[in-house]
Every structure is written in C-alpha cells, then in structure tokens.
Design an enzyme around this catalytic site. Sequence first.
Site, short mmCIF file in Angstrom:
data_model
loop_
_atom_site.label_atom_id
_atom_site.label_comp_id
_atom_site.label_asym_id
_atom_site.label_seq_id
_atom_site.Cartn_x
_atom_site.Cartn_y
_atom_site.Cartn_z
N GLU A 249 0.88 -1.17 0.00
CA GLU A 249 0.00 0.00 0.00
C GLU A 249 0.91 1.22 0.00
O GLU A 249 1.59 1.49 1.00
CB GLU A 249 -0.93 -0.03 1.23
N CYS B 263 -2.68 8.82 3.33
CA CYS B 263 -2.35 8.47 1.94
C CYS B 263 -3.53 8.70 1.01
O CYS B 263 -3.35 8.90 -0.18
CB CYS B 263 -1.90 7.03 1.89
P1 NAD Z 1 8.42 5.21 4.35
O1 NAD Z 1 8.34 4.46 3.08
O2 NAD Z 1 9.47 6.24 4.49
O3 NAD Z 1 8.63 4.23 5.59
C1 NAD Z 1 7.74 3.18 5.85
C2 NAD Z 1 8.47 2.09 6.60
O4 NAD Z 1 9.45 1.50 5.76
C3 NAD Z 1 9.21 2.56 7.85
O5 NAD Z 1 9.02 1.59 8.86
C4 NAD Z 1 10.65 2.60 7.39
O6 NAD Z 1 11.58 2.44 8.44
C5 NAD Z 1 10.69 1.42 6.45
N1 NAD Z 1 11.75 1.45 5.45
C6 NAD Z 1 12.29 2.53 4.85
N2 NAD Z 1 13.22 2.15 3.94
C7 NAD Z 1 13.26 0.79 3.98
C8 NAD Z 1 14.03 -0.19 3.29
N3 NAD Z 1 14.93 0.14 2.35
N4 NAD Z 1 13.81 -1.50 3.58
C9 NAD Z 1 12.90 -1.85 4.51
N5 NAD Z 1 12.17 -0.97 5.20
C10 NAD Z 1 12.34 0.35 4.94
O7 NAD Z 1 6.96 5.83 4.57
P2 NAD Z 1 6.50 6.81 5.71
O8 NAD Z 1 7.15 8.14 5.49
O9 NAD Z 1 6.65 6.13 7.02
O10 NAD Z 1 4.92 6.94 5.41
C11 NAD Z 1 4.37 7.87 4.53
C12 NAD Z 1 4.15 7.24 3.17
O11 NAD Z 1 3.31 6.10 3.32
C13 NAD Z 1 3.42 8.14 2.20
O12 NAD Z 1 3.99 7.99 0.93
C14 NAD Z 1 2.00 7.58 2.18
O13 NAD Z 1 1.28 7.83 1.01
C15 NAD Z 1 2.27 6.12 2.36
N6 NAD Z 1 1.08 5.44 2.89
C16 NAD Z 1 0.32 4.67 2.06
C17 NAD Z 1 -0.83 4.05 2.53
C18 NAD Z 1 -1.74 3.23 1.64
O14 NAD Z 1 -2.66 2.60 2.15
N7 NAD Z 1 -1.51 3.21 0.35
C19 NAD Z 1 -1.18 4.20 3.86
C20 NAD Z 1 -0.38 4.99 4.69
C21 NAD Z 1 0.76 5.59 4.20
O1 6OD Z 2 -8.41 2.09 6.63
C1 6OD Z 2 -7.51 1.32 6.26
O2 6OD Z 2 -7.60 0.10 6.35
C2 6OD Z 2 -6.29 1.88 5.67
N1 6OD Z 2 -5.37 0.99 5.23
C3 6OD Z 2 -6.10 3.22 5.63
C4 6OD Z 2 -4.99 3.86 5.07
C5 6OD Z 2 -4.78 5.18 5.28
C6 6OD Z 2 -3.64 5.84 4.76
O3 6OD Z 2 -3.08 6.76 5.29
#
Ligand code: NAD
Ligand code: 6OD
Length: 484
Positions: A252, A286
């Site tokens: 995600e 997100c």
């Molecule tokens: P991030 O990708 O920087 O980090 C997420 C996790 O990955 C952290 O635990 C981090 O330590 C780990 N990580 C980073 N590099 C890694 C590597 N090379 N190998 C393994 N693990 C690694 O994301 P963030 O800043 O924590 O969160 C924000 C992002 O998440 C935004 O882009 C947002 O859109 C996305 N997001 C998506 C959803 C969805 O449902 N699509 C939901 C929530 C957040």
């Molecule tokens: O509601 C959920 O299950 C879900 N995965 C939400 C994601 C939110 C993103 O920031």
Amino acid sequence: MKQFHNFINGVFVPTSKTFEKRTPISNQVIGLAHEAGQAEVDAAVKAARAALNGEWGKMSVVKRVEMLYAVADEINHRFDEFLEAELADTGKPHSLASHIDIPRGAANFKVFADIIKNAPTESFTMTTPDGGTAVSYGLRTPLGVIGVVCPWNLPLLLMTWKVGPALACGNAVVVKPSEETPATATLLGEVMNKVGIPKGVYNVVHGFGPNSAGEFLTRHPDVDAITFTGETRTGEAIMAAAAKGVRPVSFELGGKNAGIVFADADFDKAIAGITRSTFENCGQVCLGTERVYVQRPIFDKFVAALKEKAESLKIGPPNEPGVGLGPLISAEHKEKVMAYYAKARAEGAKVVTGGGAPDMKGEYAQGHWVQPTIWTGLPESSPIIREEIFGPCCHIAPFDTEEEAIALANDTPYGLATTVWTSDLSTAHRMASAIKVGLCWINSWFLRDLRTAFGGSKASGIGREGGVHSLEFYTDLRNVMIKL
Ligand code: NAD
Ligand code: 6OD
C-alpha cells in the site's frame, strides 16, 4: 523517559544501540527506542518460525478466533493507554485518534477473526476417465513468517490492519514499526502476552530502513512474505529485496489523489468532505486530496468556502479542546512540506490561505506545525500537483466537462483513491468506472467497510487487502483432489 524495547518470542528485549523518540508537538525527547540489529531480527524470525512449528501452528481456527477476540477486547480494555501512546508519538488530535486509530486497532482483530471463521473454500466434483468420481476442495494454509513494515501516519491502525488478518490466517509476524512511532506496536506485545498468544507469534523489531531493522527483515531468507505500507520508492527497494527467493509482497503505497466536485453536488457536504480529505491528520493520510478539481460555475464560491474552513481549524496539541489540526510528524517532514510551500510561491501560485508555519508559543514553539494551505493558479505540470507532499494542503483548479475531470484525475503515475461529489447517480457511476484508482468514494471520503477490497492501482500499490482479499494474500490456497 520511556524505553521502547523489541518484543521477541514474548520477551521485551533491550539493545545497546538506542535512538530518540521526540514528540512532534514540542520536539522534546520522550523516549528511547532500542534498535534491533541483525541478531535481534534473526531471533525474531526464528521465534516466529518456531511458533508456526509449535502450538500456534497446531491451533484450531476456533481457538485462534477466540484468541484474536481476546486481543481486540484487551485493546479496548486498555484503550486509554493506547490512545496516550498514539498521541505522544504522533501529536494528532485526541478526537481523531479516539474515533479512528484506536477503535480500528481493535476492530482489525475482530473483523478478520470473523472473516476466517466464515470463509468458505471451493469444491468441485468431476467424473474421472475410468468412469469414477473425484472431489476437489480448496484448503487455505498459512503463508508462514510474514514481515510487516509500517509507516508513521496511522501507526496502530495500519499495523493491525496487516497483523489482524495475518494472525487470523495462522501466520506468525515480525513487525517493523516506523522509527517515528514505536509506542503502540510495543504496547501490543503486552496485550499478546496478557491474552496468552503463544510466544513468537507476534514480534516487534525497532529501527530504520536501509542497513537497519527494515532491511534486515525484508532481506531475511526465512521471511516468507512481506506486507508493506509506505512510500512508493521504499516499496521499490523492498520489492528488490523480496525478489530474492521470489517472495510475495502486498504493497500500500503513496498517492496524489484527486477530489472532484461537480456543480450539482450538495455544496455544504462537499465542503465538509474536502475539508476532511485535505486537512485530516494534518494531511498525512495516503488517501488525502492534494489535487482538487471543481466545476467552473461553483469554483469561486468553493475556494472561498474551503478557505474559511481551513482558517477555522484550530491548531494545537492533542488534548486541547476544539483542536482540528496537529503537527507534522517530524522536523524532517516539516522541512519537506515547507519546501513545497516555498516552491508553490516560487512557481507563481496564488496562495489562497496559509503557506507558512503558525507562530506557536512556549513549549510548542519547537513543534512541527504548519498552516493549512490552499493554492490556485498552477499549471498541471507543477511538482505541487504531481508529487505527493503529505501535508495539510491542496491546489484547486476549475474544470468544465466530465471528460476533462476524468483526464485530470488520471494524469498521474499514482492510482490510490479519489473522492467525487455529485448528486447525479449516472455521473457518479461513470466517474467510478473511468478513474483509475483502487478506491473511489462518492459523496464521502475514508468511509470504511473492512469487508471490502482496499489498495492502490498503478504506482500506489500491489494487491488488495480487506475482507476475503486479505485471505488471498495471507494464505496459500492448496487444492486437494480425492479419487473416490
Ligand atoms: P516510508 O516508506 O518512508 O517508511 C515506511 C516504513 O518502511 C518505515 O518503517 C521505514 O523504516 C521502512 N523502510 C524505509 N526504507 C526501507 C528499506 N529500504 N527497507 C525496509 N524498510 C524500509 O513511509 P512513511 O514516510 O513512514 O509513510 C508515509 C508514506 O506512506 C506516504 O507515501 C504515504 O502515502 C504512504 N502510505 C500509504 C498508505 C496506503 O494505504 N496506500 C497508507 C499509509 C501511508
Ligand atoms: O483504513 C484502512 O484500512 C487503511 N489501510 C487506511 C490507510 C490510510 C492511509 O493513510
């Protein structure tokens, strides 16, 4: 000072290497997280494997379901502790965490316990070449040890959204919470022990991504599958790690979601909806809308009304009454968002409201606050409109026709979500089928039914979770054929 230990094989494990956890509201250090090295990650994966080979692997579905119900009940029992931990980690408003994050933390166990309890598998009968009969049936078996890598924006909700179904399906997990939000994943270890989840079923390793716990976990050869929520470029790195051993991934990822408001929409509801989709959780969702397209006849009225809403949001710490906007998660993230605010001005955007940082007083002066911000007037090629900012901001542009709105919404490498506001049912259906996203909300936003498919298209993800779709990822479907 709080200590956030790793949780391995049912035991809280400190390490000699710690990193600071600072609260976003004041940038004060509130705890130390104990970074897991390769040895701790190895131990966690080994414990998870042993759990699968032991009592957990042999447990009946009925018993497993009972245990997951107990986990949900215990989260609810300790609701205030989870709430306090989440507020300290994220600084988000009390009203938000108490209505969304913590209740969903419990619901994610209950819902998937119900789903696994009631999940059917297929069965076929066929005539064999010798004139006899054979019966086939599907058997869902656990995938094994699942690596769960989580972000910081909805820490408990997003972690349990993966751990709930993974455990319901009989797997064991090793969770790597975000380095920004170590608290609730650690607290959940206490819950697991309290309700008697066997040791090694739920493990937590703290640390960062590259050359730390995240990379050690995702590269670990004894991890059978990886489920990840986070940035698209982190997803690319994890996918490369998962290629070794051809291990399945569920991703995600990021988004640059369009909100679309037609002139026939219920105006007040559309304003309330876009206020939430743009500013909730300080824009750190997100699914949020950083691109808003409004049909020309109501454009000026809409911009003025959203400006009024943005300016009425009270900025402050979680427990202050009436607060609608908390801080960003970290100094680094604030720097990123403020750089986009500066870039918007440099590119000639009209700043309708915001565009800077509020003047916070006293202990909050060092917090990571930014103003809710609205821009107009930028070309679609601008980085403000193309790149995920993950802050409380949006650009609003007018459109004339439905076809134009569809083209604008689809003009992005991402495909996570959209929210469309209209009172014409036919328009709604046409938009839902034309916009290339995993999630389309009509006259609503972030309204969740956990039985439905959740996930992103294009660069926003791989696979779907939710309801039976989670079972597709967290189980291995075996066919058994019996010659009668
Ligand atoms: P991030 O990708 O920087 O980090 C997420 C996790 O990955 C952290 O635990 C981090 O330590 C780990 N990580 C980073 N590099 C890694 C590597 N090379 N190998 C393994 N693990 C690694 O994301 P963030 O800043 O924590 O969160 C924000 C992002 O998440 C935004 O882009 C947002 O859109 C996305 N997001 C998506 C959803 C969805 O449902 N699509 C939901 C929530 C957040
Ligand atoms: O509601 C959920 O299950 C879900 N995965 C939400 C994601 C939110 C993103 O920031």
